[in-house]
Design an enzyme around this catalytic site. Structure first.
Site, mmCIF file in Angstrom:
data_model
loop_
_atom_site.group_PDB
_atom_site.id
_atom_site.type_symbol
_atom_site.label_atom_id
_atom_site.label_comp_id
_atom_site.label_asym_id
_atom_site.label_seq_id
_atom_site.Cartn_x
_atom_site.Cartn_y
_atom_site.Cartn_z
ATOM 1 N N ASP A 1 0.848 -1.190 0.000
ATOM 2 C CA ASP A 1 0.000 0.000 0.000
ATOM 3 C C ASP A 1 0.886 1.245 0.000
ATOM 4 O OD1 ASP A 1 -1.871 2.135 0.966
ATOM 5 O OD2 ASP A 1 -3.251 0.451 1.139
ATOM 6 N N THR B 1 -15.831 -2.516 -9.779
ATOM 7 C CA THR B 1 -17.060 -1.882 -9.291
ATOM 8 C C THR B 1 -18.212 -2.032 -10.273
ATOM 9 O OG1 THR B 1 -18.007 0.296 -8.802
ATOM 10 C CG2 THR B 1 -16.147 0.278 -10.286
ATOM 11 N N ASP B 2 -19.437 -1.917 -9.754
ATOM 12 C CA ASP B 2 -20.608 -1.936 -10.650
ATOM 13 C C ASP B 2 -20.719 -0.653 -11.462
ATOM 14 O OD1 ASP B 2 -21.369 -0.196 -8.592
ATOM 15 O OD2 ASP B 2 -23.255 -1.219 -8.123
ATOM 16 N N GLU B 3 -19.962 0.391 -11.063
ATOM 17 C CA GLU B 3 -20.102 1.677 -11.751
ATOM 18 C C GLU B 3 -19.637 1.618 -13.204
ATOM 19 O OE1 GLU B 3 -19.015 5.155 -9.593
ATOM 20 O OE2 GLU B 3 -19.653 4.315 -7.688
ATOM 21 N N TYR C 1 -13.685 8.316 -12.399
ATOM 22 C CA TYR C 1 -13.412 7.133 -11.578
ATOM 23 C C TYR C 1 -13.850 5.868 -12.309
ATOM 24 C CZ TYR C 1 -14.393 3.425 -8.199
ATOM 25 O OH TYR C 1 -14.467 2.204 -7.575
ATOM 26 N N SER D 1 -11.837 4.999 -15.315
ATOM 27 C CA SER D 1 -10.509 4.429 -15.016
ATOM 28 C C SER D 1 -10.637 2.979 -14.548
ATOM 29 C CB SER D 1 -9.765 5.285 -13.975
ATOM 30 O OG SER D 1 -10.386 5.191 -12.714
ATOM 31 N N LYS D 2 -11.700 2.681 -13.801
ATOM 32 C CA LYS D 2 -11.896 1.286 -13.376
ATOM 33 C C LYS D 2 -12.261 0.422 -14.590
ATOM 34 C CE LYS D 2 -11.815 -0.278 -9.730
ATOM 35 N NZ LYS D 2 -10.697 -0.821 -8.897
ATOM 36 N N ASN E 1 -22.024 -0.815 -3.923
ATOM 37 C CA ASN E 1 -21.527 0.050 -2.841
ATOM 38 C C ASN E 1 -21.350 -0.719 -1.535
ATOM 39 O OD1 ASN E 1 -22.653 1.992 -4.787
ATOM 40 N ND2 ASN E 1 -22.247 3.474 -3.158
ATOM 41 N N LYS F 1 -17.239 9.091 2.085
ATOM 42 C CA LYS F 1 -18.319 8.346 1.441
ATOM 43 C C LYS F 1 -19.616 8.560 2.227
ATOM 44 C CE LYS F 1 -15.152 6.748 -1.322
ATOM 45 N NZ LYS F 1 -14.317 5.596 -1.151
ATOM 46 N N ASP G 1 -26.142 19.078 -7.097
ATOM 47 C CA ASP G 1 -25.924 17.679 -7.460
ATOM 48 C C ASP G 1 -24.471 17.434 -7.895
ATOM 49 O OD1 ASP G 1 -26.629 15.083 -7.832
ATOM 50 O OD2 ASP G 1 -28.036 15.438 -9.479
HETATM 51 P P1 NAD Z 1 -10.060 3.081 -0.328
HETATM 52 O O1 NAD Z 1 -9.957 4.396 -1.027
HETATM 53 O O2 NAD Z 1 -10.646 3.020 1.041
HETATM 54 O O3 NAD Z 1 -8.616 2.391 -0.226
HETATM 55 C C1 NAD Z 1 -7.718 2.393 -1.282
HETATM 56 C C2 NAD Z 1 -6.369 1.908 -0.758
HETATM 57 O O4 NAD Z 1 -5.455 1.874 -1.868
HETATM 58 C C3 NAD Z 1 -5.753 2.845 0.288
HETATM 59 O O5 NAD Z 1 -5.186 2.080 1.331
HETATM 60 C C4 NAD Z 1 -4.667 3.585 -0.480
HETATM 61 O O6 NAD Z 1 -3.566 3.990 0.329
HETATM 62 C C5 NAD Z 1 -4.253 2.532 -1.494
HETATM 63 N N1 NAD Z 1 -3.655 3.133 -2.704
HETATM 64 C C6 NAD Z 1 -4.130 4.171 -3.434
HETATM 65 N N2 NAD Z 1 -3.287 4.452 -4.440
HETATM 66 C C7 NAD Z 1 -2.273 3.548 -4.347
HETATM 67 C C8 NAD Z 1 -1.096 3.332 -5.116
HETATM 68 N N3 NAD Z 1 -0.815 4.086 -6.177
HETATM 69 N N4 NAD Z 1 -0.280 2.319 -4.753
HETATM 70 C C9 NAD Z 1 -0.558 1.534 -3.665
HETATM 71 N N5 NAD Z 1 -1.640 1.727 -2.902
HETATM 72 C C10 NAD Z 1 -2.486 2.719 -3.238
HETATM 73 O O7 NAD Z 1 -10.873 2.149 -1.332
HETATM 74 P P2 NAD Z 1 -11.920 0.999 -1.031
HETATM 75 O O8 NAD Z 1 -13.255 1.606 -0.871
HETATM 76 O O9 NAD Z 1 -11.384 0.120 0.011
HETATM 77 O O10 NAD Z 1 -11.912 0.245 -2.439
HETATM 78 C C11 NAD Z 1 -10.988 -0.795 -2.694
HETATM 79 C C12 NAD Z 1 -11.216 -1.311 -4.110
HETATM 80 O O11 NAD Z 1 -12.556 -1.780 -4.239
HETATM 81 C C13 NAD Z 1 -11.021 -0.264 -5.184
HETATM 82 O O12 NAD Z 1 -10.395 -0.872 -6.286
HETATM 83 C C14 NAD Z 1 -12.443 0.153 -5.549
HETATM 84 O O13 NAD Z 1 -12.526 0.578 -6.892
HETATM 85 C C15 NAD Z 1 -13.189 -1.143 -5.331
HETATM 86 N N6 NAD Z 1 -14.606 -1.015 -4.969
HETATM 87 C C16 NAD Z 1 -14.988 -0.226 -3.923
HETATM 88 C C17 NAD Z 1 -16.340 -0.178 -3.568
HETATM 89 C C18 NAD Z 1 -16.817 0.665 -2.412
HETATM 90 O O14 NAD Z 1 -18.021 0.775 -2.200
HETATM 91 N N7 NAD Z 1 -15.941 1.244 -1.606
HETATM 92 C C19 NAD Z 1 -17.278 -0.901 -4.287
HETATM 93 C C20 NAD Z 1 -16.858 -1.695 -5.357
HETATM 94 C C21 NAD Z 1 -15.515 -1.748 -5.679
HETATM 95 O O1 TDX Z 2 -22.118 13.903 0.809
HETATM 96 C C1 TDX Z 2 -22.641 13.096 0.003
HETATM 97 N N1 TDX Z 2 -23.950 13.266 -0.352
HETATM 98 C C2 TDX Z 2 -24.586 12.461 -1.254
HETATM 99 O O2 TDX Z 2 -25.773 12.654 -1.555
HETATM 100 C C3 TDX Z 2 -21.922 11.993 -0.567
HETATM 101 C C4 TDX Z 2 -20.488 11.760 -0.196
HETATM 102 C C5 TDX Z 2 -22.581 11.189 -1.464
HETATM 103 N N2 TDX Z 2 -23.870 11.421 -1.812
HETATM 104 C C6 TDX Z 2 -24.533 10.515 -2.775
HETATM 105 C C7 TDX Z 2 -23.776 10.260 -4.060
HETATM 106 C C8 TDX Z 2 -24.169 8.834 -4.402
HETATM 107 O O3 TDX Z 2 -25.386 8.808 -5.121
HETATM 108 O O4 TDX Z 2 -24.619 9.233 -2.130
HETATM 109 C C9 TDX Z 2 -24.380 8.166 -3.048
HETATM 110 C C10 TDX Z 2 -23.191 7.365 -2.571
HETATM 111 O O5 TDX Z 2 -22.051 8.177 -2.737
HETATM 112 P P1 TDX Z 2 -20.583 7.660 -2.347
HETATM 113 O O6 TDX Z 2 -20.606 7.144 -0.956
HETATM 114 O O7 TDX Z 2 -19.620 8.723 -2.719
HETATM 115 O O8 TDX Z 2 -20.446 6.377 -3.290
HETATM 116 P P2 TDX Z 2 -20.552 6.188 -4.882
HETATM 117 O O9 TDX Z 2 -20.289 7.434 -5.605
HETATM 118 O O10 TDX Z 2 -21.876 5.503 -5.152
HETATM 119 O O11 TDX Z 2 -19.340 5.146 -5.147
HETATM 120 C C11 TDX Z 2 -19.073 4.091 -4.205
HETATM 121 O O12 TDX Z 2 -19.575 2.846 -4.640
HETATM 122 C C12 TDX Z 2 -18.947 2.234 -5.736
HETATM 123 C C13 TDX Z 2 -17.558 3.967 -3.952
HETATM 124 O O13 TDX Z 2 -17.059 5.225 -3.548
HETATM 125 C C14 TDX Z 2 -16.838 3.471 -5.183
HETATM 126 O O14 TDX Z 2 -15.453 3.286 -4.889
HETATM 127 C C15 TDX Z 2 -17.448 2.154 -5.576
HETATM 128 O O15 TDX Z 2 -16.864 1.687 -6.763
#
Ligand code: NAD
Ligand code: TDX
Length: 360
Positions: free
Chosen positions: A35, A136-138, A162, A165-166, A191, A201, A296
Site C-alpha cells: 500500500d 465496481t458496478d459503476e 473514476y 478508469s476502473k 456500494n 463516502k 448535485d
Molecule cells: P479506499 O480508497 O478506502 O482504499 C484504497 C487503498 O489503496 C488505500 O489504502 C490507499 O492507500 C491505497 N492506494 C491508493 N493508491 C495507491 C497506489 N498508487 N499504490 C498503492 N496503494 C495505493 O478504497 P476501497 O473503498 O477500500 O476500495 C478498494 C477497491 O474496491 C477499489 O479498487 C475500488 O474501486 C473497489 N470497490 C470499492 C467499492 C466501495 O463501495 N468502496 C465498491 C466496489 C468496488
Molecule cells: O455527501 C454526500 N452526499 C450524497 O448525496 C456523498 C459523499 C454522497 N452522496 C450521494 C452520491 C451517491 O449517489 O450518495 C451516493 C453514494 O455516494 P458515495 O458514498 O460517494 O459512493 P458512490 O459514488 O456511489 O461510489 C461508491 O460505490 C462504488 C464507492 O465510492 C466506489 O469506490 C465504488 O466503486
C-alpha cells in the site's frame, strides 16, 4: 502455505479483507500488504494483525514496477488480490489524473509483475497461481428502467473519471486473460459499507456529521439509488470467487439492497437515535433537520443494481447481512472507534471538506 499479495490493504475494503482472511485461514496463509498509504490508507486499520508472523506490510506504489517486481522476486506469490485504487467519485471529478495513473497504470504494473513471475517459458502459467481484480458496478453505467439489473454481460458504459478508469483497468485484465490466458478473475461489486470506511463516502460521512450536529449533505433530489452491501459479505465473495470460481470469469457481487440516498440518511438518523443513550449529549444533536439538499454531483449516475445470480449459482455466495443489521453494526463500530474517526478527520480532511462542500 499460500502467499497472498494484497494491494491497497490499508484502505477500507482491503483492511476488512485482511481481517476476514486471517479469521478464516489463521496461520494457513501469509499476506503481504502492499500500500502506498495515500490519504485513504491507514495502518491503524490493521493494528491487530501487524504483529502476526504471517503478515508483512510493504509501503509501495502499485505504479512502481521496480518495487512491485522485487516483491514477486523475493516471494513465491500464489494469489494477488488487487484493491489498490483511487476510489472516490467526487475526487475523480476534481482531479482525474491520479485516477488514471493509479487505477489504469497501477493495474498494468501489477499484471506485468505477476505475469513475469508466473509465466513458464512455453507461455503457460505455473499451476495454482491466481490474480483477482477488484472492480465496481459503476463500470456498467446508470440504470433508468426500474426492472433492469447489471449482469456480467451488461455492456460497459462508465460516466465518471473514476468509473472510466476502473473500466479501463478491467479491460486490461480482460486483455491479459484473452491474450496470454493469464489466470485471473474480475469481481464487480456494488456500494460497500461497514467498519473502517473513510468519511468522504455517504454512510460514514453522514454518521460522523450527525454525531457532531453538522449538515447532512444530500446531492440533487436525494433519489439516486445505490445497492448497498456489508463489506464482510464482499470479502467473503472475493475469497469464494478466487477459490471456487472459474478462472477467466467475471462475477458481479451485490446485495439486492437498493435504497434511495435520502432513505439511507433517514435510516442512519433513526438508528443513531435508537443506539445513543438518553444521557449522551450527542443524542440531542442528531435530527432530520440537519439534512441539507446541495448542488448535485456532476454526471451523477441515477441507479445501480446488481443481479448476483451467477456468483450465487456457481460459488454459492449470497449477501448474508440484512441492511438494518449491517448499518447497526457499522454505527456501533463507529461509536467504539471515535479515536479512529478523530485521527482520520484531523489535518487534510478539513481542507477536503471545505473544498468539496463549502458554498455547494
Ligand atoms: P479506499 O480508497 O478506502 O482504499 C484504497 C487503498 O489503496 C488505500 O489504502 C490507499 O492507500 C491505497 N492506494 C491508493 N493508491 C495507491 C497506489 N498508487 N499504490 C498503492 N496503494 C495505493 O478504497 P476501497 O473503498 O477500500 O476500495 C478498494 C477497491 O474496491 C477499489 O479498487 C475500488 O474501486 C473497489 N470497490 C470499492 C467499492 C466501495 O463501495 N468502496 C465498491 C466496489 C468496488
Ligand atoms: O455527501 C454526500 N452526499 C450524497 O448525496 C456523498 C459523499 C454522497 N452522496 C450521494 C452520491 C451517491 O449517489 O450518495 C451516493 C453514494 O455516494 P458515495 O458514498 O460517494 O459512493 P458512490 O459514488 O456511489 O461510489 C461508491 O460505490 C462504488 C464507492 O465510492 C466506489 O469506490 C465504488 O466503486
Amino acid at each position: 502455505m499460500r502467499t497472498y499479495v494484497v494491494t491497497g490493504g490499508a484502505g477500507f475494503i482491503g483492511s476488512n479483507y485482511i481481517h476476514y482472511m486471517f479469521n478464516k485461514y489463521n496461520d494457513e496463509i501469509r499476506i503481504i500488504n502492499v500500500d502506498k498509504l495515500t490519504y485513504a490508507g491507514n495502518l491503524e486499520n490493521l493494528k491487530d494483525v501487524e504483529k502476526r508472523e504471517n503478515y508483512t506490510f510493504v509501503k509501495a506504489d502499485v505504479c512502481d514496477s521496480e518495487a512491485i517486481g522485487k516483491i514477486f522476486e523475493e516471494n513465491d506469490v500464489d494469489r494477488v488480490v488487487h484493491f489498490a485504487a483511487e476510489s472516490h467519485v467526487d475526487r475523480s471529478i476534481k482531479n482525474p489524473d491520479v485516477f488514471v495513473k493509479t487505477n489504469v497504470l497501477g493495474t498494468l504494473t501489477m499484471l506485468n509483475a505477476a505475469k513475469a513471475a508466473w509465466e513458464n517459458p512455453d507461455g503457460t502459467f505455473k499451476e495454482g497461481k491466481k490474480f483477482l481484480h477488484v472492480s465496481t458496478d459503476e463500470v456498467y453505467g446508470s440504470l433508468s428502467n426500474p426492472e433492469d439489473f447489471f449482469y456480467e454481460t451488461t455492456p460497459y458504459d462508465p460516466h465518471s473519471p473514476y468509473s472510466a478508469s476502473k473500466a479501463s483497468s478491467d479491460f486490461l485484465v480482460k486483455a491479459y486473460m484473452d491474450t496470454y490466458k493469464f489466470p485471473a478473475n474480475i469481481t464487480n461489486c456494488s456500494n460497500n459499507y461497514g467498519p473502517y470506511q473513510f468519511p468522504e463516502k455517504l454512510i460514514p460521512l453522514t454518521i460522523n456529521n450527525a454525531l457532531h450536529g453538522k449538515d447532512l449533505p444530500i446531492y440533487g433530489d436525494g433519489k439516486n439509488i445505490r445497492d448497498w452491501l456489508y463489506v464482510e459479505d464482499h470479502c467473503k465473495g472475493i475469497d469464494l470467487v478466487q477459490e471456487k470460481g472459474r478462472l477467466f470469469e467475471t462475477y458481479n457481487i451485490g446485495g439486492h439492497n437498493e435504497r434511495e440516498n435520502i432513505r439511507i440518511v433517514h435510516i442512519i438518523i433513526d438508528t443513531l437515535k435508537e443506539e445513543l443513550d438518553d444521557s449522551d449529549p450527542r443524542k440531542a444533536l442528531v435530527s432530520d433537520k440537519l439534512i441539507k439538499y446541495v448542488t448535485d454531483r456532476k454526471g451523477h449516475d441515477r441507479r445501480y443494481a446488481i443481479a448476483p445470480d451467477k456468483i450465487r449459482k456457481e460459488v454459492g455466495w449470497y449477501p448474508e447481512t440484512k441492511f438494518e443489521d449491517g448499518i447497526r453494526k457499522t454505527i456501533r463500530w463507529y461509536f467504539d472507534h471515535q479515536e479512529w474517526m478523530d485521527h482520520v478527520t484531523s489535518g487534510n480532511y478539513q481542507k477536503y471538506y471545505e473544498d468539496m462542500y463549502s458554498n455547494r
